[in-house]
Design a protein around this motif. Structure first.
Motif, PDB file in Angstrom:
ATOM      1  N   GLU B 121       8.106  20.685   2.939  1.00 27.98           N
ATOM      2  CA  GLU B 121       8.376  22.048   2.038  1.00 27.98           C
ATOM      3  C   GLU B 121       9.713  22.383   2.276  1.00 27.98           C
ATOM      4  OE1 GLU B 121       6.253  21.793  -0.336  1.00 27.98           O
ATOM      5  OE2 GLU B 121       4.891  20.731   0.551  1.00 27.98           O
ATOM      6  N   ARG B 122      10.001  22.614   3.548  1.00 32.29           N
ATOM      7  CA  ARG B 122      11.327  23.303   3.807  1.00 32.29           C
ATOM      8  C   ARG B 122      12.483  22.120   3.487  1.00 32.29           C
ATOM      9  NH1 ARG B 122       7.781  25.385   8.018  1.00 32.29           N
ATOM     10  NH2 ARG B 122       8.377  23.566   9.306  1.00 32.29           N
ATOM     11  N   ILE B 123      12.279  20.981   3.792  1.00 32.33           N
ATOM     12  CA  ILE B 123      13.086  20.071   3.462  1.00 32.33           C
ATOM     13  C   ILE B 123      13.438  19.929   2.117  1.00 32.33           C
ATOM     14  CG2 ILE B 123      13.836  17.492   3.486  1.00 32.33           C
ATOM     15  CD1 ILE B 123      12.292  17.134   6.245  1.00 32.33           C
ATOM     16  N   GLN B 124      12.566  20.005   1.215  1.00 27.92           N
ATOM     17  CA  GLN B 124      12.604  20.204  -0.230  1.00 27.92           C
ATOM     18  C   GLN B 124      13.077  21.369  -0.790  1.00 27.92           C
ATOM     19  OE1 GLN B 124      12.210  17.262  -2.117  1.00 27.92           O
ATOM     20  NE2 GLN B 124      10.377  17.651  -3.190  1.00 27.92           N
ATOM     21  N   GLN B 125      12.855  22.457  -0.016  1.00 35.92           N
ATOM     22  CA  GLN B 125      13.577  23.906  -0.323  1.00 35.92           C
ATOM     23  C   GLN B 125      15.034  23.691  -0.173  1.00 35.92           C
ATOM     24  OE1 GLN B 125      10.978  26.425   1.919  1.00 35.92           O
ATOM     25  NE2 GLN B 125       9.088  25.868   0.130  1.00 35.92           N
ATOM     26  N   ALA B 126      15.356  23.040   0.934  1.00 39.28           N
ATOM     27  CA  ALA B 126      16.724  22.836   1.284  1.00 39.28           C
ATOM     28  C   ALA B 126      17.652  22.214   0.298  1.00 39.28           C
ATOM     29  CB  ALA B 126      16.790  21.985   2.653  1.00 39.28           C
ATOM     30  N   GLY B 127      17.101  21.465  -0.870  1.00 37.31           N
ATOM     31  CA  GLY B 127      18.179  20.896  -1.831  1.00 37.31           C
ATOM     32  C   GLY B 127      17.097  19.780  -2.729  1.00 37.31           C
ATOM     33  N   PHE B 178      10.932   9.746   3.395  1.00 40.05           N
ATOM     34  CA  PHE B 178      10.542  10.641   2.429  1.00 40.05           C
ATOM     35  C   PHE B 178      11.829  11.435   2.121  1.00 40.05           C
ATOM     36  CE2 PHE B 178      10.157  15.519   2.319  1.00 40.05           C
ATOM     37  CZ  PHE B 178       9.563  15.680   1.277  1.00 40.05           C
ATOM     38  N   VAL B 179      12.751  11.732   2.711  1.00 35.76           N
ATOM     39  CA  VAL B 179      14.071  12.385   2.278  1.00 35.76           C
ATOM     40  C   VAL B 179      14.816  11.602   1.683  1.00 35.76           C
ATOM     41  CG1 VAL B 179      16.204  13.798   3.192  1.00 35.76           C
ATOM     42  CG2 VAL B 179      13.981  13.722   4.587  1.00 35.76           C
ATOM     43  N   GLY B 180      14.907  10.244   2.056  1.00 37.86           N
ATOM     44  CA  GLY B 180      15.582   9.123   1.307  1.00 37.86           C
ATOM     45  C   GLY B 180      15.103   8.961  -0.325  1.00 37.86           C
ATOM     46  N   ARG B 201      23.520  16.821   1.887  1.00 38.10           N
ATOM     47  CA  ARG B 201      24.017  17.464   3.250  1.00 38.10           C
ATOM     48  C   ARG B 201      22.757  18.507   3.793  1.00 38.10           C
ATOM     49  NH1 ARG B 201      29.602  17.617   1.662  1.00 38.10           N
ATOM     50  NH2 ARG B 201      29.013  19.500   0.562  1.00 38.10           N
ATOM     51  N   ASN B 202      22.272  19.182   2.822  1.00 46.99           N
ATOM     52  CA  ASN B 202      21.380  20.532   3.053  1.00 46.99           C
ATOM     53  C   ASN B 202      20.081  19.534   3.615  1.00 46.99           C
ATOM     54  OD1 ASN B 202      23.200  22.282   2.709  1.00 46.99           O
ATOM     55  ND2 ASN B 202      22.744  22.707   0.844  1.00 46.99           N
ATOM     56  N   MET B 203      19.610  18.633   2.937  1.00 45.04           N
ATOM     57  CA  MET B 203      18.225  18.016   3.111  1.00 45.04           C
ATOM     58  C   MET B 203      18.127  17.306   4.538  1.00 45.04           C
ATOM     59  SD  MET B 203      16.959  16.971  -0.527  1.00 45.04           S
ATOM     60  CE  MET B 203      15.106  16.799  -0.258  1.00 45.04           C
ATOM     61  N   VAL B 204      19.383  16.870   4.845  1.00 46.69           N
ATOM     62  CA  VAL B 204      19.476  15.759   5.969  1.00 46.69           C
ATOM     63  C   VAL B 204      19.530  16.966   7.219  1.00 46.69           C
ATOM     64  CG1 VAL B 204      20.853  14.437   7.445  1.00 46.69           C
ATOM     65  CG2 VAL B 204      20.440  13.823   5.180  1.00 46.69           C
ATOM     66  N   ALA B 205      20.172  18.072   7.107  1.00 49.27           N
ATOM     67  CA  ALA B 205      20.372  19.053   8.140  1.00 49.27           C
ATOM     68  C   ALA B 205      18.841  19.800   8.217  1.00 49.27           C
ATOM     69  CB  ALA B 205      21.297  20.184   7.565  1.00 49.27           C
ATOM     70  N   GLN B 206      18.128  19.801   7.411  1.00 47.44           N
ATOM     71  CA  GLN B 206      16.765  20.600   7.419  1.00 47.44           C
ATOM     72  C   GLN B 206      16.017  19.569   8.156  1.00 47.44           C
ATOM     73  OE1 GLN B 206      16.201  23.891   6.826  1.00 47.44           O
ATOM     74  NE2 GLN B 206      14.284  23.576   7.920  1.00 47.44           N
TER      75      GLN B 206
END
Lengths: 225, 249
Positions: B121-127, B178-180, B201-206
């Protein structure tokens, strides 16, 4: 590019770049070595050129050493980070159901290759440095001055069956490492071509033929010295 | 069929946890795996024991809640399915089945087989969104032309239900499939391109911050993914991050 190479993906990219460099290096190394099977003179000429050319010695060789060291260090750093990402292991894990043995054991094939490289450096690289830069003998000639020394030194190294056995085992592990690493490097730089059937076949051919070539050289000199 | 189940039991996040053996009998081959778990839980409740906690919701392979590692594989031995779609016909009478929670540092166990997947969820919220005001002035969907190929690929990426099987299957507990997928579903569409650089950038950083491992391209995630998300999405994310990093010094 700030932060790119400290991100997980940036590190993958750097790992892949060093892999590409080493893939090209292996081709050049084998191209020189294989000449020893059919022409001692050609092998001597090429070895002397590679060992004394200033551009190769002081330009490319440091880059190669950096590439090798970087690939190993980064490989082990990433492995440690990846291991830490699963602090509790599965009681039962069927890795073979979804991935190849090669892909799951890159660090172990890498460790065998590292052990081989240490042996290889002791066998060839350190004596070369000693002869050329400590003793100052850049002639490349035998002690009696009759012709180049490289071919004789090569044959001498492969007399021992234990050393030849160790080389063969290391090259089999190199083949397994490459069977995953070759196409994996393309994926890491985001190149879709690594996943095409043609590229997979090229990767397979490369991964088998290059180590096989080195094995042929070792066995040839073992049985023909 | 009669089965022996080896199941991870853990009272809470701080508990050490252990594998416990259970027996179930007269299980129909037409049952889903979760129905078999329901039978076991009824058995446990009737005998005054604490039932086994496991995540589930829609039970039709859409919600992404079910999350069991069965006999060493995420969502069990079948392909292209979630645990709720796994049928007992995949097993034989007398089998011993091992059932464990997803294992990753970023997915800590809450209880028994339930893990905390809020890292996703936090990765999603990042971007994992586009900044569009949709209240009252929604545009016609066809106002922006999109090629069929891009639309299809974006749709395939958007099929990800965020179950976490990719993380569970990966030997490195990497979340890159997932992030990909989440990066790709927007990067392929004109509406998503506007914020593409910041998003990746933000999703990978998270993702890195959450403690997921790095991808080593074993492809296990692609094999175990119930929605057929391909490795191409990881390659696309790699390209997107490289492009985004070139733009920002």
């Amino acid at each position: 590019m700030s932060g790119y190479f400290t991100s997980s993906i940036g590190r993958k990219f750097a790992m892949a770049l060093s892999a590409f460099f080493l893939i090209i290096f292996l081709v050049i190394h084998l191209a020189v070595n294989i000449t020893s099977v059919f022409s001692a003179d050609l092998f001597n000429e090429l070895s002397h050129f590679m060992g004394t050319n200033p551009l190769i010695q002081f330009g490319l060789q440091p880059v190669l050493i950096f590439g090798v060291v970087f690939h190993f260090v980064m490989g082990f750093v990433l492995e440690q980070k990846n291991k830490a990402a699963r602090n509790i292991k599965y009681v039962r894990n069927n890795g073979a159901a979804n991935s190849s043995w090669m892909s799951r054991n890159m660090v172990y094939s890498g460790l065998v290759i590292l052990a081989f490289l240490i042996l290889h450096f002791i066998d060839f690289w350190i004596p070369e440095l000693n002869t050329k830069y400590v003793q100052g003998d850049m002639s490349g000639l035998l002690a009696d001055g009759e012709g180049f020394r490289y071919f004789e030194e090569l044959q001498h190294k492969f007399v021992s069956p234990i050393r030849v056995g160790a080389y063969v085992v290391a090259f089999i592990l190199l083949a397994l490492h490459l069977l995953h690493g070759f196409t994996s490097a393309f994926q890491s730089v985001g190149a879709t071509m690594g996943r095409t059937k043609a590229m997979k076949n090229i990767g397979k051919a490369y991964s088998i033929l290059i180590p096989l070539g080195f094995i042929v050289v070792a066995l040839f000199h073992h049985f023909n010295h | 069929m009669n089965l022996t189940l080896k199941i991870w039991r853990q009272k809470g996040p701080q508990d050490k946890g252990k594998m416990v053996d259970y027996k179930v009998s007269d299980i129909s081959e037409h049952m889903s795996f979760l129905e078999m778990m329901d039978v076991l839980n009824e058995q446990l409740v009737n005998s005054g024991e604490e039932p086994i906690a496991f995540d589930h919701d829609c039970r039709e392979g859409i919600c992404g809640m079910c999350s069991l590692h069965i006999n060493g594989e995420a969502h069990g031995p079948d392909r292209g399915i979630t645990t709720c779609q796994l049928h007992m016909r995949m097993f034989k009478d007398g089998d011993t089945i091992t059932i464990e929670p997803w294992r990753a540092k970023a997915f800590p166990v809450i209880k028994d087989l339930v893990v905390d997947r809020t890292a996703f969820e936090r990765i999603q919220q990042a971007g994992g969104y586009i900044s569009v005001n949709t209240s009252g002035n929604t545009q016609d969907a066809n106002a922006t032309p999109i090629s069929k190929h891009a639309a299809d690929e974006a749709m395939d990426a958007a099929a990800c239900i965020g179950c976490g099987a990719c993380v569970a299957s990966c030997k490195n507990s990497s979340a890159m499939l997932f992030v990909g997928a989440k990066v790709s579903q927007f990067a392929l569409l004109p509406q998503g391109k506007v914020e593409a650089a910041d998003r990746v950038r933000n999703m990978v950083a998270q993702m890195d911050l959450e403690g997921f491992g790095n991808c080593t391209n074993t492809g296990a995630c692609e094999v175990e993914c119930p929605k057929g998300i391909t490795l191409e999405n990881i390659a696309r994310m790699n390209r997107e991050l490289f492009k985004a990093s070139l733009l920002k010094f």
